[in-house]
Write a protein that holds these residues in place. Sequence first.
Motif, mmCIF file in Angstrom:
data_model
loop_
_atom_site.group_PDB
_atom_site.id
_atom_site.type_symbol
_atom_site.label_atom_id
_atom_site.label_comp_id
_atom_site.label_asym_id
_atom_site.label_seq_id
_atom_site.Cartn_x
_atom_site.Cartn_y
_atom_site.Cartn_z
ATOM 1 N N TYR A 47 10.161 -93.286 30.816
ATOM 2 C CA TYR A 47 9.596 -92.855 32.092
ATOM 3 C C TYR A 47 9.431 -94.032 33.052
ATOM 4 C CZ TYR A 47 6.393 -90.507 35.347
ATOM 5 O OH TYR A 47 5.795 -89.981 36.467
ATOM 6 N N ARG A 48 9.105 -95.192 32.525
ATOM 7 C CA ARG A 48 8.885 -96.376 33.359
ATOM 8 C C ARG A 48 10.178 -96.888 33.990
ATOM 9 N NH1 ARG A 48 4.689 -99.501 29.298
ATOM 10 N NH2 ARG A 48 2.816 -98.328 29.905
ATOM 11 N N LEU A 49 11.325 -96.452 33.506
ATOM 12 C CA LEU A 49 12.582 -96.842 34.128
ATOM 13 C C LEU A 49 12.776 -96.161 35.480
ATOM 14 C CD1 LEU A 49 14.978 -96.727 31.048
ATOM 15 C CD2 LEU A 49 14.164 -98.764 32.225
ATOM 16 N N ILE A 50 12.102 -95.048 35.696
ATOM 17 C CA ILE A 50 12.196 -94.329 36.962
ATOM 18 C C ILE A 50 11.462 -95.130 38.031
ATOM 19 C CG2 ILE A 50 11.632 -92.174 38.152
ATOM 20 C CD1 ILE A 50 11.704 -90.792 35.409
ATOM 21 N N PRO A 51 12.055 -95.334 39.198
ATOM 22 C CA PRO A 51 11.374 -96.101 40.261
ATOM 23 C C PRO A 51 9.995 -95.524 40.575
ATOM 24 C CG PRO A 51 13.663 -95.707 40.841
ATOM 25 C CD PRO A 51 13.406 -94.921 39.592
ATOM 26 N N GLU A 52 9.045 -96.415 40.809
ATOM 27 C CA GLU A 52 7.652 -95.991 40.978
ATOM 28 C C GLU A 52 7.450 -94.938 42.062
ATOM 29 O OE1 GLU A 52 3.195 -97.981 41.416
ATOM 30 O OE2 GLU A 52 4.974 -99.242 41.185
ATOM 31 N N PRO A 53 8.085 -95.054 43.243
ATOM 32 C CA PRO A 53 7.878 -93.999 44.258
ATOM 33 C C PRO A 53 8.298 -92.619 43.751
ATOM 34 C CG PRO A 53 8.888 -95.936 45.241
ATOM 35 C CD PRO A 53 8.915 -96.147 43.756
ATOM 36 N N LEU A 54 9.344 -92.585 42.920
ATOM 37 C CA LEU A 54 9.807 -91.301 42.399
ATOM 38 C C LEU A 54 8.860 -90.750 41.342
ATOM 39 C CD1 LEU A 54 12.308 -89.676 43.191
ATOM 40 C CD2 LEU A 54 13.392 -90.448 41.089
ATOM 41 N N ARG A 55 8.178 -91.649 40.644
ATOM 42 C CA ARG A 55 7.208 -91.183 39.642
ATOM 43 C C ARG A 55 6.057 -90.434 40.290
ATOM 44 N NH1 ARG A 55 5.724 -96.416 36.638
ATOM 45 N NH2 ARG A 55 7.550 -97.494 37.412
ATOM 46 N N GLU A 56 5.775 -90.745 41.558
ATOM 47 C CA GLU A 56 4.739 -90.007 42.272
ATOM 48 C C GLU A 56 5.177 -88.571 42.541
ATOM 49 O OE1 GLU A 56 3.780 -92.203 45.756
ATOM 50 O OE2 GLU A 56 3.159 -94.012 44.655
ATOM 51 N N MET A 57 6.493 -88.381 42.715
ATOM 52 C CA MET A 57 7.033 -87.040 42.945
ATOM 53 C C MET A 57 7.216 -86.270 41.640
ATOM 54 S SD MET A 57 10.036 -87.878 45.720
ATOM 55 C CE MET A 57 10.685 -86.217 45.545
ATOM 56 N N PHE A 58 7.540 -87.022 40.571
ATOM 57 C CA PHE A 58 7.862 -86.387 39.303
ATOM 58 C C PHE A 58 6.962 -86.927 38.194
ATOM 59 C CE2 PHE A 58 11.802 -86.236 41.766
ATOM 60 C CZ PHE A 58 12.110 -84.889 41.684
ATOM 61 N N PRO A 59 5.854 -86.272 37.915
ATOM 62 C CA PRO A 59 5.045 -86.669 36.750
ATOM 63 C C PRO A 59 5.852 -86.458 35.479
ATOM 64 C CG PRO A 59 4.316 -84.556 37.629
ATOM 65 C CD PRO A 59 5.316 -85.104 38.614
ATOM 66 N N MET A 60 5.386 -87.017 34.391
ATOM 67 C CA MET A 60 6.171 -86.996 33.161
ATOM 68 C C MET A 60 6.527 -85.586 32.709
ATOM 69 S SD MET A 60 5.554 -88.891 29.474
ATOM 70 C CE MET A 60 5.701 -90.534 30.140
ATOM 71 N N CYS A 72 16.045 -85.231 35.395
ATOM 72 C CA CYS A 72 16.666 -85.491 34.089
ATOM 73 C C CYS A 72 17.290 -86.877 34.104
ATOM 74 C CB CYS A 72 17.743 -84.447 33.791
ATOM 75 S SG CYS A 72 17.157 -82.743 33.827
ATOM 76 N N LEU A 73 16.980 -87.682 33.107
ATOM 77 C CA LEU A 73 17.481 -89.056 33.055
ATOM 78 C C LEU A 73 18.232 -89.297 31.756
ATOM 79 C CD1 LEU A 73 17.676 -91.875 34.268
ATOM 80 C CD2 LEU A 73 15.449 -92.399 33.234
ATOM 81 N N ALA A 74 19.514 -89.642 31.881
ATOM 82 C CA ALA A 74 20.355 -89.976 30.732
ATOM 83 C C ALA A 74 20.335 -91.483 30.507
ATOM 84 C CB ALA A 74 21.785 -89.497 30.958
ATOM 85 N N SER A 115 16.814 -100.166 35.531
ATOM 86 C CA SER A 115 15.879 -99.628 36.513
ATOM 87 C C SER A 115 16.325 -99.931 37.943
ATOM 88 C CB SER A 115 14.480 -100.198 36.265
ATOM 89 O OG SER A 115 13.532 -99.644 37.145
ATOM 90 N N VAL A 116 16.795 -101.161 38.189
ATOM 91 C CA VAL A 116 17.261 -101.538 39.529
ATOM 92 C C VAL A 116 18.498 -100.720 39.908
ATOM 93 C CG1 VAL A 116 18.275 -103.407 40.890
ATOM 94 C CG2 VAL A 116 16.283 -103.854 39.446
ATOM 95 N N LEU A 117 19.423 -100.571 38.971
ATOM 96 C CA LEU A 117 20.626 -99.774 39.229
ATOM 97 C C LEU A 117 20.265 -98.324 39.537
ATOM 98 C CD1 LEU A 117 22.874 -101.215 36.385
ATOM 99 C CD2 LEU A 117 23.387 -101.367 38.831
ATOM 100 N N LEU A 118 19.312 -97.784 38.790
ATOM 101 C CA LEU A 118 18.885 -96.413 39.024
ATOM 102 C C LEU A 118 18.298 -96.257 40.428
ATOM 103 C CD1 LEU A 118 18.408 -93.542 37.973
ATOM 104 C CD2 LEU A 118 16.246 -94.343 36.984
ATOM 105 N N ALA A 119 17.491 -97.218 40.837
ATOM 106 C CA ALA A 119 16.918 -97.169 42.184
ATOM 107 C C ALA A 119 18.013 -97.206 43.250
ATOM 108 C CB ALA A 119 15.944 -98.332 42.381
ATOM 109 N N MET A 120 19.054 -98.000 43.023
ATOM 110 C CA MET A 120 20.169 -98.077 43.975
ATOM 111 C C MET A 120 20.890 -96.741 44.084
ATOM 112 S SD MET A 120 21.576 -101.825 42.742
ATOM 113 C CE MET A 120 23.130 -101.716 43.631
#
Length: 381
Positions: free
Chosen positions: A132-145, A115-117, A89-94
Amino acid sequence: MKPVKPEDVCHRKNVNKPELCITGLGLACSVGHDHKTACASMRAEFTRPEKLTHFYAENPEGYEDPDDGLVTGHPVLQGDADDRLTRMSVLLAMALDDLWSEAGGMDDRVDTLFCLALPGPERLSLDDTAMYRLIPEPLREMFPMDMCRFYPNGHLGMILAANDMAVAMETGVLSRAIIAGTDSLVGFDDLVRFERQNRLKTFVNSDGLMPGEAASAFILETRSVADARNAEILACIKGVATAMEVRHLLSGLPPVGSALASVIGMIMKQSATEELAVDAVIADLNGELYRFEEWALIQSRLGNRITGEKNLICPARFIGDTGAASPGAAVAVAVRGMALDYLVHETDEPEGKVLVVSCSDTGERGVLLIENVKYPQELTG
């Protein structure tokens, strides 16, 4: 949306000329926390290997130096190597921070799919909510499941996503997608697994992988949408193909290269001569004998039909095996290499194309043909 299963790969439609534009790149790996630094480091053959102190490879004959039993890897983060989900999750946010820093605004209300691999279920089994929880929280606001799609297909996840997005854009269902991948192979469970399968590079096993971790991302969109927001078009994807190999690494059978030859052949069919001229081939070869033998078989089958400079570039040499993030790292190396003209010698005329090749442990095979926008041309061999 449901994750893509390996058995679904053979039923996919492949798109030869999707006209997808790459308008943003993101990468975080052991030699750089942004794509420009990372690609420059790999070009300079810079690497940052470390001894992984949390795992010791036993040797019945012992070691002259006890430190020889420590496995070398390419970690990015400090802290608990076994907390794989947090690290991913941290790497994805970076990587996404890097992507946003230069991608430009996307507040044009065009629907965008995320799309998340991720690692395959043989390594990490998660339900949709956990992914879905691996996606950074701010991005989850932009992209619902319902605006996310997951690809737990290891090395091929990002290419499978690109294939699906190409089909969706060709049919007018979608105009833009963010394709990301994140993985960490440095945890204890993965190291044990790789050693038991005799796949880990150790002091007594030279034919093996060096574990790494990374996250990568890129933006794909149609040319009309990119032009409408004045986005910089970094490169175009001119072909994408996927197939399924029955005699894969985990089958225990020797490689035959049938599926990999098939997907490269699909790309070649764009040309009247069924040849492919490229400046480089970027492959996910990682030191494992199986992958080397499969690639050698491809050379005997198709080598005379792949022309151009065709430099072979293997990012795993510098950042280790980065699993589900590896295709995005290859895309970044391809795009930056073409933009800066260092994939060919100064005396050579660049073809302006790079072939990205990726293979999963469970049989999925895929390729991307990336074209430099500086050299727009049809594929003629």
